[in-house]
Design a protein around this motif. Sequence first.
Motif, PDB file in Angstrom:
ATOM      1  N   SER A  86     -19.094 -16.291 -53.032  1.00 22.48           N
ATOM      2  CA  SER A  86     -20.181 -17.055 -52.418  1.00 22.48           C
ATOM      3  C   SER A  86     -19.662 -17.832 -51.211  1.00 22.48           C
ATOM      4  CB  SER A  86     -20.773 -18.026 -53.441  1.00 22.48           C
ATOM      5  OG  SER A  86     -21.805 -18.792 -52.852  1.00 22.48           O
ATOM      6  N   PHE A  87     -20.202 -17.522 -50.033  1.00 20.13           N
ATOM      7  CA  PHE A  87     -19.816 -18.199 -48.797  1.00 20.13           C
ATOM      8  C   PHE A  87     -21.012 -18.974 -48.250  1.00 20.13           C
ATOM      9  CE2 PHE A  87     -17.137 -14.405 -49.119  1.00 20.13           C
ATOM     10  CZ  PHE A  87     -15.882 -14.977 -49.018  1.00 20.13           C
ATOM     11  N   ILE A  88     -20.733 -20.092 -47.576  1.00 21.66           N
ATOM     12  CA  ILE A  88     -21.826 -20.937 -47.092  1.00 21.66           C
ATOM     13  C   ILE A  88     -22.299 -20.554 -45.694  1.00 21.66           C
ATOM     14  CG2 ILE A  88     -21.108 -22.895 -48.515  1.00 21.66           C
ATOM     15  CD1 ILE A  88     -19.999 -24.172 -45.892  1.00 21.66           C
ATOM     16  N   ALA A  89     -21.580 -19.645 -45.025  1.00 24.93           N
ATOM     17  CA  ALA A  89     -21.960 -19.241 -43.667  1.00 24.93           C
ATOM     18  C   ALA A  89     -21.210 -17.984 -43.271  1.00 24.93           C
ATOM     19  CB  ALA A  89     -21.674 -20.368 -42.667  1.00 24.93           C
ATOM     20  N   VAL A  90     -21.609 -17.405 -42.140  1.00 26.92           N
ATOM     21  CA  VAL A  90     -20.914 -16.273 -41.533  1.00 26.92           C
ATOM     22  C   VAL A  90     -20.132 -16.815 -40.336  1.00 26.92           C
ATOM     23  CG1 VAL A  90     -21.169 -14.048 -40.373  1.00 26.92           C
ATOM     24  CG2 VAL A  90     -22.732 -14.674 -42.238  1.00 26.92           C
ATOM     25  N   GLY A  91     -18.802 -16.627 -40.343  1.00 26.01           N
ATOM     26  CA  GLY A  91     -18.024 -17.138 -39.225  1.00 26.01           C
ATOM     27  C   GLY A  91     -16.527 -17.214 -39.503  1.00 26.01           C
ATOM     28  N   GLU A  92     -15.694 -17.477 -38.497  1.00 23.41           N
ATOM     29  CA  GLU A  92     -16.281 -17.772 -37.216  1.00 23.41           C
ATOM     30  C   GLU A  92     -16.382 -16.492 -36.405  1.00 23.41           C
ATOM     31  OE1 GLU A  92     -13.523 -19.957 -34.270  1.00 23.41           O
ATOM     32  OE2 GLU A  92     -12.512 -20.291 -36.195  1.00 23.41           O
ATOM     33  N   ILE A  93     -17.497 -16.357 -35.718  1.00 24.05           N
ATOM     34  CA  ILE A  93     -17.805 -15.157 -34.959  1.00 24.05           C
ATOM     35  C   ILE A  93     -18.073 -15.567 -33.507  1.00 24.05           C
ATOM     36  CG2 ILE A  93     -18.798 -14.134 -37.028  1.00 24.05           C
ATOM     37  CD1 ILE A  93     -21.572 -14.570 -35.852  1.00 24.05           C
ATOM     38  N   GLY A  94     -18.156 -14.584 -32.622  1.00 22.20           N
ATOM     39  CA  GLY A  94     -18.476 -14.944 -31.248  1.00 22.20           C
ATOM     40  C   GLY A  94     -17.794 -14.075 -30.221  1.00 22.20           C
ATOM     41  N   ILE A  95     -17.557 -14.662 -29.052  1.00 20.35           N
ATOM     42  CA  ILE A  95     -16.937 -13.957 -27.936  1.00 20.35           C
ATOM     43  C   ILE A  95     -15.900 -14.867 -27.293  1.00 20.35           C
ATOM     44  CG2 ILE A  95     -17.319 -12.819 -25.706  1.00 20.35           C
ATOM     45  CD1 ILE A  95     -20.203 -12.319 -26.591  1.00 20.35           C
ATOM     46  N   ASP A  96     -14.712 -14.319 -27.034  1.00 19.22           N
ATOM     47  CA  ASP A  96     -13.643 -15.073 -26.386  1.00 19.22           C
ATOM     48  C   ASP A  96     -13.094 -14.241 -25.242  1.00 19.22           C
ATOM     49  OD1 ASP A  96     -11.029 -16.170 -25.707  1.00 19.22           O
ATOM     50  OD2 ASP A  96     -11.183 -17.358 -27.539  1.00 19.22           O
ATOM     51  N   LEU A  97     -13.334 -14.693 -24.012  1.00 20.13           N
ATOM     52  CA  LEU A  97     -12.881 -13.965 -22.826  1.00 20.13           C
ATOM     53  C   LEU A  97     -11.771 -14.714 -22.094  1.00 20.13           C
ATOM     54  CD1 LEU A  97     -16.372 -12.838 -21.480  1.00 20.13           C
ATOM     55  CD2 LEU A  97     -14.832 -11.626 -23.049  1.00 20.13           C
ATOM     56  N   TYR A  98     -11.172 -15.694 -22.781  1.00 20.38           N
ATOM     57  CA  TYR A  98     -10.148 -16.526 -22.148  1.00 20.38           C
ATOM     58  C   TYR A  98      -8.828 -15.775 -21.983  1.00 20.38           C
ATOM     59  CZ  TYR A  98      -6.900 -20.413 -21.392  1.00 20.38           C
ATOM     60  OH  TYR A  98      -5.937 -21.249 -20.888  1.00 20.38           O
ATOM     61  N   TRP A  99      -8.354 -15.156 -23.068  1.00 20.00           N
ATOM     62  CA  TRP A  99      -7.045 -14.517 -23.041  1.00 20.00           C
ATOM     63  C   TRP A  99      -7.107 -13.085 -22.518  1.00 20.00           C
ATOM     64  CZ3 TRP A  99      -3.312 -17.819 -23.439  1.00 20.00           C
ATOM     65  CH2 TRP A  99      -3.448 -18.947 -24.241  1.00 20.00           C
ATOM     66  N   LEU A 121     -28.401 -12.011 -45.090  1.00 20.64           N
ATOM     67  CA  LEU A 121     -27.894 -12.876 -46.160  1.00 20.64           C
ATOM     68  C   LEU A 121     -28.528 -14.262 -46.156  1.00 20.64           C
ATOM     69  CD1 LEU A 121     -24.160 -11.864 -45.653  1.00 20.64           C
ATOM     70  CD2 LEU A 121     -25.592 -11.207 -47.603  1.00 20.64           C
ATOM     71  N   LYS A 122     -29.332 -14.531 -45.104  1.00 19.30           N
ATOM     72  CA  LYS A 122     -29.983 -15.833 -44.959  1.00 19.30           C
ATOM     73  C   LYS A 122     -28.954 -16.966 -44.934  1.00 19.30           C
ATOM     74  CE  LYS A 122     -34.442 -14.475 -46.952  1.00 19.30           C
ATOM     75  NZ  LYS A 122     -34.176 -13.026 -46.860  1.00 19.30           N
ATOM     76  N   LEU A 123     -27.927 -16.774 -44.111  1.00 20.41           N
ATOM     77  CA  LEU A 123     -26.854 -17.758 -43.957  1.00 20.41           C
ATOM     78  C   LEU A 123     -26.764 -18.219 -42.500  1.00 20.41           C
ATOM     79  CD1 LEU A 123     -23.959 -16.114 -46.027  1.00 20.41           C
ATOM     80  CD2 LEU A 123     -25.323 -18.113 -46.683  1.00 20.41           C
ATOM     81  N   PRO A 124     -26.296 -19.444 -42.276  1.00 20.50           N
ATOM     82  CA  PRO A 124     -26.046 -19.900 -40.904  1.00 20.50           C
ATOM     83  C   PRO A 124     -24.790 -19.227 -40.349  1.00 20.50           C
ATOM     84  CG  PRO A 124     -25.328 -21.560 -42.463  1.00 20.50           C
ATOM     85  CD  PRO A 124     -26.000 -20.497 -43.268  1.00 20.50           C
ATOM     86  N   VAL A 125     -24.600 -19.318 -39.044  1.00 17.74           N
ATOM     87  CA  VAL A 125     -23.419 -18.742 -38.414  1.00 17.74           C
ATOM     88  C   VAL A 125     -22.612 -19.828 -37.703  1.00 17.74           C
ATOM     89  CG1 VAL A 125     -24.379 -16.434 -38.103  1.00 17.74           C
ATOM     90  CG2 VAL A 125     -24.721 -18.137 -36.318  1.00 17.74           C
ATOM     91  N   VAL A 126     -21.305 -19.612 -37.652  1.00 17.81           N
ATOM     92  CA  VAL A 126     -20.391 -20.496 -36.926  1.00 17.81           C
ATOM     93  C   VAL A 126     -19.871 -19.703 -35.734  1.00 17.81           C
ATOM     94  CG1 VAL A 126     -18.222 -21.775 -37.019  1.00 17.81           C
ATOM     95  CG2 VAL A 126     -19.760 -21.769 -39.008  1.00 17.81           C
ATOM     96  N   ILE A 127     -20.232 -20.150 -34.531  1.00 21.31           N
ATOM     97  CA  ILE A 127     -19.974 -19.368 -33.325  1.00 21.31           C
ATOM     98  C   ILE A 127     -18.828 -19.946 -32.504  1.00 21.31           C
ATOM     99  CG2 ILE A 127     -20.965 -18.601 -31.131  1.00 21.31           C
ATOM    100  CD1 ILE A 127     -23.667 -18.454 -32.470  1.00 21.31           C
ATOM    101  N   HIS A 128     -17.891 -19.052 -32.148  1.00 19.60           N
ATOM    102  CA  HIS A 128     -16.752 -19.383 -31.287  1.00 19.60           C
ATOM    103  C   HIS A 128     -17.037 -18.848 -29.892  1.00 19.60           C
ATOM    104  CE1 HIS A 128     -12.343 -19.447 -30.164  1.00 19.60           C
ATOM    105  NE2 HIS A 128     -12.780 -18.480 -29.369  1.00 19.60           N
TER     106      HIS A 128
END
Length: 253
Positions: A86-99, A121-128
């Motif tokens: 059981s997880f409380i969110a999906v993450g961390e996900i996102g896009i990183d174009l720095y490196w 899954l009806k979960l919040p997301v943590v975005i990077h």
Amino acid sequence: MIDTHAHIYASEFDNDRDKVVERALAQGIEKILLPNIDLESIEPMLKTESAYPEVCHSIMGLHPCYVDENVDQTLEIIYGWFAKHSFIAVGEIGIDLYWDKTYQTEQEKAFVTQLNWAKELKLPVVIHTRDSIEETLNLLTQTQDGSLRGVFHCFGGDTEQAKAINDLGFHLGLGGVTTFKNGGMDHVVPSLNMDYVLLETDCPYLAPVPHRGKRNEPAYTSLVAERIANLKGCSYQEVISITTENAKRLFSI
């Protein structure tokens, strides 16, 4: 307070993790949220959650910096974990174009795939996001159907970007960068809607002043709260109260 983004499962804490958690609790941190980054971090993350079950909550996802040509296979393994734990969110996900932009297409695919998991899954997301707020907003806007919610962690953008993020129903995670003299956040924080603000450390990275350059830890969340209170012209307790309720509501904890 709730540290909504901390990697205390990382090897940097192997020698004193118990003390780190003790200091956090003593400072008034009641919850520490643990976002996953790749396949190797899953085991230490879950082990840390198990060691502090009343404090730590795990979040499952694939960090953009760990996306490569094997993204499909990696995502399949990551997704399989939602049926096992059981997880409380999906993450961390996102896009990183720095490196590196080598795998930008794969990063975008992984991001949208995981946004769709969150819907299912009806979960919040943590975005990077790093050097990629506009690219991330474009994809999020295309994917948002009214059900997506979450946080842009380690927010360091401008007021227009903050408004665009809030308009999509998303929160802003404020951490150590908020305390940096050259971070630019002193011009942004005063105008932020506190109903969309969360506290975080992103430890062991981005320690706030006066610990900048050293290992960060959840106890330093209070320094971020103090800086926000100063910039917003409100009380420290008000910042804690509002951000804690925001986090509890978003992550259902």
